[in-house]
Write a protein that holds these residues in place. Structure first.
Motif, mmCIF file in Angstrom:
data_model
loop_
_atom_site.group_PDB
_atom_site.id
_atom_site.type_symbol
_atom_site.label_atom_id
_atom_site.label_comp_id
_atom_site.label_asym_id
_atom_site.label_seq_id
_atom_site.Cartn_x
_atom_site.Cartn_y
_atom_site.Cartn_z
ATOM 1 N N TRP A 179 0.808 -1.214 0.000
ATOM 2 C CA TRP A 179 0.000 0.000 0.000
ATOM 3 C C TRP A 179 0.843 1.267 0.000
ATOM 4 O O TRP A 179 0.439 2.281 -0.592
ATOM 5 C CB TRP A 179 -0.994 -0.027 1.156
ATOM 6 C CG TRP A 179 -2.138 -0.936 0.814
ATOM 7 C CD1 TRP A 179 -2.379 -2.193 1.291
ATOM 8 C CD2 TRP A 179 -3.159 -0.683 -0.148
ATOM 9 N NE1 TRP A 179 -3.482 -2.731 0.697
ATOM 10 C CE2 TRP A 179 -3.988 -1.832 -0.188
ATOM 11 C CE3 TRP A 179 -3.462 0.394 -0.973
ATOM 12 C CZ2 TRP A 179 -5.099 -1.921 -1.029
ATOM 13 C CZ3 TRP A 179 -4.570 0.308 -1.812
ATOM 14 C CH2 TRP A 179 -5.368 -0.835 -1.836
ATOM 15 N N ILE A 180 2.004 1.217 0.624
ATOM 16 C CA ILE A 180 2.903 2.368 0.534
ATOM 17 C C ILE A 180 3.325 2.577 -0.919
ATOM 18 O O ILE A 180 3.259 3.687 -1.462
ATOM 19 C CB ILE A 180 4.142 2.166 1.430
ATOM 20 C CG1 ILE A 180 3.748 2.234 2.911
ATOM 21 C CG2 ILE A 180 5.209 3.221 1.120
ATOM 22 C CD1 ILE A 180 4.871 1.867 3.855
ATOM 23 N N GLY A 181 3.722 1.497 -1.572
ATOM 24 C CA GLY A 181 4.176 1.588 -2.950
ATOM 25 C C GLY A 181 3.056 1.873 -3.935
ATOM 26 O O GLY A 181 3.224 2.659 -4.873
ATOM 27 N N TRP A 182 1.901 1.242 -3.728
ATOM 28 C CA TRP A 182 0.787 1.424 -4.659
ATOM 29 C C TRP A 182 0.281 2.868 -4.637
ATOM 30 O O TRP A 182 0.007 3.444 -5.685
ATOM 31 C CB TRP A 182 -0.337 0.458 -4.317
ATOM 32 C CG TRP A 182 -1.513 0.572 -5.244
ATOM 33 C CD1 TRP A 182 -2.731 1.116 -4.989
ATOM 34 C CD2 TRP A 182 -1.569 0.127 -6.618
ATOM 35 N NE1 TRP A 182 -3.545 1.051 -6.088
ATOM 36 C CE2 TRP A 182 -2.852 0.438 -7.104
ATOM 37 C CE3 TRP A 182 -0.661 -0.512 -7.462
ATOM 38 C CZ2 TRP A 182 -3.254 0.149 -8.411
ATOM 39 C CZ3 TRP A 182 -1.053 -0.803 -8.770
ATOM 40 C CH2 TRP A 182 -2.334 -0.474 -9.220
ATOM 41 N N GLU A 183 0.165 3.451 -3.454
ATOM 42 C CA GLU A 183 -0.295 4.839 -3.380
ATOM 43 C C GLU A 183 0.700 5.777 -4.071
ATOM 44 O O GLU A 183 0.300 6.751 -4.723
ATOM 45 C CB GLU A 183 -0.509 5.255 -1.923
ATOM 46 C CG GLU A 183 -1.699 4.600 -1.249
ATOM 47 C CD GLU A 183 -3.033 4.996 -1.880
ATOM 48 O OE1 GLU A 183 -3.130 6.088 -2.469
ATOM 49 O OE2 GLU A 183 -3.993 4.204 -1.764
ATOM 50 N N GLY A 184 1.993 5.487 -3.948
ATOM 51 C CA GLY A 184 2.985 6.272 -4.668
ATOM 52 C C GLY A 184 2.858 6.111 -6.169
ATOM 53 O O GLY A 184 3.001 7.069 -6.937
ATOM 54 N N ALA A 185 2.564 4.897 -6.612
ATOM 55 C CA ALA A 185 2.391 4.640 -8.043
ATOM 56 C C ALA A 185 1.154 5.350 -8.585
ATOM 57 O O ALA A 185 1.161 5.865 -9.712
ATOM 58 C CB ALA A 185 2.280 3.132 -8.292
ATOM 59 N N VAL A 186 0.095 5.394 -7.788
ATOM 60 C CA VAL A 186 -1.121 6.108 -8.198
ATOM 61 C C VAL A 186 -0.831 7.598 -8.368
ATOM 62 O O VAL A 186 -1.267 8.233 -9.337
ATOM 63 C CB VAL A 186 -2.258 5.884 -7.176
ATOM 64 C CG1 VAL A 186 -3.430 6.836 -7.425
ATOM 65 C CG2 VAL A 186 -2.741 4.434 -7.222
ATOM 66 N N LEU A 187 -0.071 8.153 -7.424
ATOM 67 C CA LEU A 187 0.320 9.568 -7.524
ATOM 68 C C LEU A 187 1.122 9.828 -8.792
ATOM 69 O O LEU A 187 0.872 10.798 -9.523
ATOM 70 C CB LEU A 187 1.146 9.965 -6.297
ATOM 71 C CG LEU A 187 1.785 11.350 -6.325
ATOM 72 C CD1 LEU A 187 0.727 12.438 -6.374
ATOM 73 C CD2 LEU A 187 2.684 11.542 -5.108
#
Length: 219
Positions: A179-187
């Motif tokens: 979730w840390i990485g996915w939210e960064g990828a969404v941004l």
């Protein structure tokens, strides 16, 4: 037959029909989610939300004391929506656990693409603004992420049990990392208006899991 004096009606009072009341509140929440997945909370005024929802100002204050209480309700509403999405994908019985995980990612990717990568995650957007948001948002946002992580860890544990990822994998830690990485990828996807960051992160995450392609492609 005597008619009630219209002057005695409270200003902005919504209709008494329960269905109409629920519909008005839902309109406001849907408009808020639509706008705030694209824009920042601090940059959006109540007037824009009212205009999008087609709701008068008096009705807004019937349901919400202020913009802060509206924001908290938005977080709860978005969390309920997203939990249904996670349940749909992570609890499917017709696919293996990692197939479910890949299905969730593909669905999220398609959702961003459908809106030309202008909309992201409401909770992630608010988390990025936390420095200028009411302190009441902090615990609510953290709680949502903790719930998503717990659901993701359950799916990963099922993948362990199915032999799709190593038995010694720390599923709680992997879920937090996801979730840390996915939210960064969404941004990053919003920034670049394409799916490259989503694809790069998801591919890297599955490599981290040590998943073999044939294991996730079984039917």
């Amino acid at each position: 037959m005597n008619q009630p004096d219209p002057k005695l009606r409270k200003r902005g009072r919504p209709p008494k029909d329960p269905d109409a009341l629920g519909s008005t509140r839902d309109k406001l929440l849907r408009a808020g989610v639509s706008i705030l997945t694209e824009k920042g909370f601090s940059a959006v005024g109540i007037e824009e939300i009212l205009s999008t929802a087609g709701v008068p100002k008096g009705s807004f204050y019937h349901y919400f004391d202020n913009k802060e209480s509206f924001g908290l309700a938005l977080i709860d509403s978005y969390a309920e929506y997203f939990n249904r999405k996670l349940s749909y994908w992570f609890e499917r019985v017709d696919q293996s656990p990692l197939q479910r995980f890949r299905g969730f990612i593909a669905d999220a990717r398609e959702g961003m693409s459908r809106h030309d990568f202008r909309r992201g995650c409401l909770v992630g957007n608010l988390g990025q603004e936390m420095g200028v948001l009411p302190e009441s948002f902090r615990q609510r946002i953290s709680g949502v992420f903790a719930d998503w992580e717990a659901r993701t860890a359950d799916c990963l544990r099922a993948a362990c049990a199915a032999g799709e990822i190593p038995q010694g994998a720390d599923c709680n830690e992997l879920a937090v990392f996801f979730w840390i990485g996915w939210e960064g990828a969404v941004l990053r996807a919003k920034l670049e208006r394409n799916a490259d960051a989503l694809d790069a992160f998801s591919q890297g995450f599955f490599k981290l899991l040590g998943a073999f392609p044939q294991a996730t492609e079984r039917r």
